[in-house]
Design an enzyme around this catalytic site. Structure first.
Site, PDB file in Angstrom:
ATOM      1  N   TYR A 289       4.858  -3.372  -2.624  1.00 26.96           N
ATOM      2  CA  TYR A 289       5.006  -4.831  -2.819  1.00 26.96           C
ATOM      3  C   TYR A 289       5.574  -5.138  -4.201  1.00 26.96           C
ATOM      4  O   TYR A 289       6.508  -5.928  -4.337  1.00 26.96           O
ATOM      5  CB  TYR A 289       3.637  -5.492  -2.637  1.00 26.96           C
ATOM      6  CG  TYR A 289       3.601  -6.984  -2.850  1.00 26.96           C
ATOM      7  CD1 TYR A 289       4.158  -7.867  -1.925  1.00 26.96           C
ATOM      8  CD2 TYR A 289       2.975  -7.543  -3.979  1.00 26.96           C
ATOM      9  CE1 TYR A 289       4.109  -9.245  -2.122  1.00 26.96           C
ATOM     10  CE2 TYR A 289       2.905  -8.915  -4.179  1.00 26.96           C
ATOM     11  CZ  TYR A 289       3.476  -9.759  -3.246  1.00 26.96           C
ATOM     12  OH  TYR A 289       3.425 -11.118  -3.426  1.00 26.96           O
TER      13      TYR A 289
ATOM     14  N   SER B 234       7.192 -13.096  -7.184  1.00 29.47           N
ATOM     15  CA  SER B 234       5.769 -13.004  -7.548  1.00 29.47           C
ATOM     16  C   SER B 234       5.678 -12.487  -8.975  1.00 29.47           C
ATOM     17  O   SER B 234       6.565 -11.738  -9.423  1.00 29.47           O
ATOM     18  CB  SER B 234       5.053 -12.014  -6.618  1.00 29.47           C
ATOM     19  OG  SER B 234       3.736 -11.777  -7.084  1.00 29.47           O
TER      20      SER B 234
HETATM   21  N1  LIG Z   1      -0.697 -15.937  -1.958  1.00 29.15           N
HETATM   22  C1  LIG Z   1      -0.532 -15.613  -3.230  1.00 29.15           C
HETATM   23  O1  LIG Z   1      -1.465 -15.621  -4.026  1.00 29.15           O
HETATM   24  C2  LIG Z   1       0.821 -15.246  -3.758  1.00 29.15           C
HETATM   25  C3  LIG Z   1       0.982 -14.880  -5.103  1.00 29.15           C
HETATM   26  C4  LIG Z   1       2.238 -14.525  -5.564  1.00 29.15           C
HETATM   27  C5  LIG Z   1       3.339 -14.572  -4.715  1.00 29.15           C
HETATM   28  N2  LIG Z   1       3.161 -14.942  -3.410  1.00 29.15           N
HETATM   29  C6  LIG Z   1       4.329 -14.961  -2.544  1.00 29.15           C
HETATM   30  O2  LIG Z   1       4.388 -16.203  -1.868  1.00 29.15           O
HETATM   31  C7  LIG Z   1       4.934 -16.004  -0.552  1.00 29.15           C
HETATM   32  C8  LIG Z   1       3.997 -16.561   0.483  1.00 29.15           C
HETATM   33  O3  LIG Z   1       2.748 -15.917   0.375  1.00 29.15           O
HETATM   34  P1  LIG Z   1       1.502 -16.376   1.257  1.00 29.15           P
HETATM   35  O4  LIG Z   1       0.281 -15.822   0.627  1.00 29.15           O
HETATM   36  O5  LIG Z   1       1.572 -17.854   1.504  1.00 29.15           O
HETATM   37  O6  LIG Z   1       1.788 -15.573   2.626  1.00 29.15           O
HETATM   38  P2  LIG Z   1       0.877 -15.490   3.932  1.00 29.15           P
HETATM   39  O7  LIG Z   1       0.585 -14.061   4.191  1.00 29.15           O
HETATM   40  O8  LIG Z   1      -0.309 -16.419   3.831  1.00 29.15           O
HETATM   41  O9  LIG Z   1       1.821 -16.087   5.045  1.00 29.15           O
HETATM   42  C9  LIG Z   1       2.985 -15.414   5.398  1.00 29.15           C
HETATM   43  C10 LIG Z   1       3.486 -15.927   6.736  1.00 29.15           C
HETATM   44  O10 LIG Z   1       4.604 -15.103   7.062  1.00 29.15           O
HETATM   45  C11 LIG Z   1       4.517 -14.685   8.411  1.00 29.15           C
HETATM   46  N3  LIG Z   1       5.183 -13.389   8.529  1.00 29.15           N
HETATM   47  C12 LIG Z   1       4.734 -12.159   8.133  1.00 29.15           C
HETATM   48  N4  LIG Z   1       5.646 -11.222   8.374  1.00 29.15           N
HETATM   49  C13 LIG Z   1       6.713 -11.850   8.946  1.00 29.15           C
HETATM   50  C14 LIG Z   1       7.982 -11.423   9.407  1.00 29.15           C
HETATM   51  N5  LIG Z   1       8.337 -10.121   9.369  1.00 29.15           N
HETATM   52  N6  LIG Z   1       8.842 -12.347   9.908  1.00 29.15           N
HETATM   53  C15 LIG Z   1       8.485 -13.653   9.972  1.00 29.15           C
HETATM   54  N7  LIG Z   1       7.291 -14.121   9.570  1.00 29.15           N
HETATM   55  C16 LIG Z   1       6.420 -13.233   9.036  1.00 29.15           C
HETATM   56  C17 LIG Z   1       3.028 -14.624   8.725  1.00 29.15           C
HETATM   57  O11 LIG Z   1       2.796 -14.803  10.109  1.00 29.15           O
HETATM   58  C18 LIG Z   1       2.480 -15.779   7.877  1.00 29.15           C
HETATM   59  O12 LIG Z   1       2.403 -16.991   8.611  1.00 29.15           O
HETATM   60  C19 LIG Z   1       5.183 -14.502  -0.423  1.00 29.15           C
HETATM   61  O13 LIG Z   1       6.517 -14.217  -0.753  1.00 29.15           O
HETATM   62  C20 LIG Z   1       4.256 -13.914  -1.460  1.00 29.15           C
HETATM   63  O14 LIG Z   1       4.668 -12.644  -1.921  1.00 29.15           O
HETATM   64  C21 LIG Z   1       1.936 -15.283  -2.920  1.00 29.15           C
END
Ligand SMILES: NC(=O)c1ccc[n+]([C@@H]2O[C@H](COP(=O)([O-])OP(=O)(O)OC[C@H]3O[C@@H](n4cnc5c(N)ncnc54)[C@H](O)[C@@H]3O)[C@@H](O)[C@H]2O)c1
Length: 249
Positions: free
Chosen positions: A155, A142
């Site tokens: 985080y 991220s």
């Molecule tokens: N959404 C954003 O704006 C954003 C920005 C920068 C980086 N990211 C990174 O992208 C990645 C995905 O983000 P997102 O927003 O799509 O996530 P999200 O929260 O929408 O989805 C995460 C999924 O992981 C599952 N999950 C949570 N804990 C778990 C565990 N312990 N074991 C197995 N499954 C688990 C949840 O059920 C969910 O379906 C992450 O690494 C996040 O840090 C996201």
């Protein structure tokens, strides 16, 4: 097709960025194992992929638990016969300051967001090494791992760890022909841990429009494809230029 007949594990593929990665990989010919702690979410995405003619299976795995990860990886190897690609996409956030965050909350974020990619990388690497034909891994980091933020103390720290975990994994697994890289998104789709897309989420990038989860998926596809054969230990920002801009002080 860039991933024909390859087998990929995508963690956290039950929604948002992971879901888009899984669907793009299937469109490129891969078979996908969805690892999500939330059974309903994983099953939903796997069913949608299978209904559209692709091949996917959902596995209920908590990536923070070694026994879960080891079992899940063994189940995928049994079901699909091999593993070629790992995408470490799961993370949870805290949105708290160093003053407010409890020890238990710190430990949980570290377990899922930093230890999770370590455990997944460890057990998938063992499988890939046993297969003897190399592999590809991408850790989703991220922009929050590259700079300080007013909130999300755990985080931001965990994501900084993911970035250097990527480099050490790249160095240690390159002799086995396993390429490891990272992708750092900024504000893509719904916020981490949230179901709902918030149309009022502030956009700070140079394009002045929201990064889509599919934009992140395309960068991940590049890194696991043969187009990136010599790309190792690298990071791609999918942030609309956020990291290119100096912040006025
Ligand atoms: N959404 C954003 O704006 C954003 C920005 C920068 C980086 N990211 C990174 O992208 C990645 C995905 O983000 P997102 O927003 O799509 O996530 P999200 O929260 O929408 O989805 C995460 C999924 O992981 C599952 N999950 C949570 N804990 C778990 C565990 N312990 N074991 C197995 N499954 C688990 C949840 O059920 C969910 O379906 C992450 O690494 C996040 O840090 C996201």
């Amino acid at each position: 097709m860039k991933l024909k007949d390859q087998v990929a594990i995508v963690t956290g593929a039950g929604r948002n960025i992971g879901e888009e990665i899984a669907k793009l990989f299937v469109a490129e010919g891969a078979k996908v194992a969805i690892f999500d702690m939330d059974k309903a979410r994983g099953d939903h995405v796997a069913a949608a992929i299978n209904a559209s003619g692709g091949e996917a299976a959902a596995f209920v795995v908590d990536v923070s638990k070694g026994v879960d990860v080891e079992r899940g990886v063994a189940e995928v190897a049994k079901r699909f016969g091999r593993i070629d690609i790992l995408i470490n996409n799961v993370a949870i956030s805290d949105n708290k300051t160093i003053i407010d965050l409890t020890e238990e909350e710190w430990d949980r974020v570290m377990s899922v967001t930093l230890k999770g990619p370590f455990l997944m990388g460890k057990f998938v690497a063992k499988q890939m090494i046993a297969q003897g034909s190399g592999g590809k891994m991408v850790n989703i980091a991220s922009t929050s791992g590259w700079r300080g933020r007013p909130r999300a103390i755990a985080y931001t720290t965990a994501k900084g760890g993911v970035i250097n975990l990527t480099r050490s994994m790249a160095v240690q697994l390159a002799p086995h022909n396993i390429r490891v890289n990272s992708v750092s998104p900024n504000k893509a789709g719904s916020p981490v841990g949230k179901d709902e897309f918030n149309p009022d989420r502030p956009i700070t990038n140079l394009l002045k429009k929201a990064v889509e989860p599919s934009d992140v998926a395309k960068a991940v596809l590049f890194l696991v494809s043969d187009d990136a054969t010599f790309v190792i230990g690298e990071n791609i920002f999918v942030d609309g230029g956020v990291m290119a801009v100096d912040v006025p002080t």
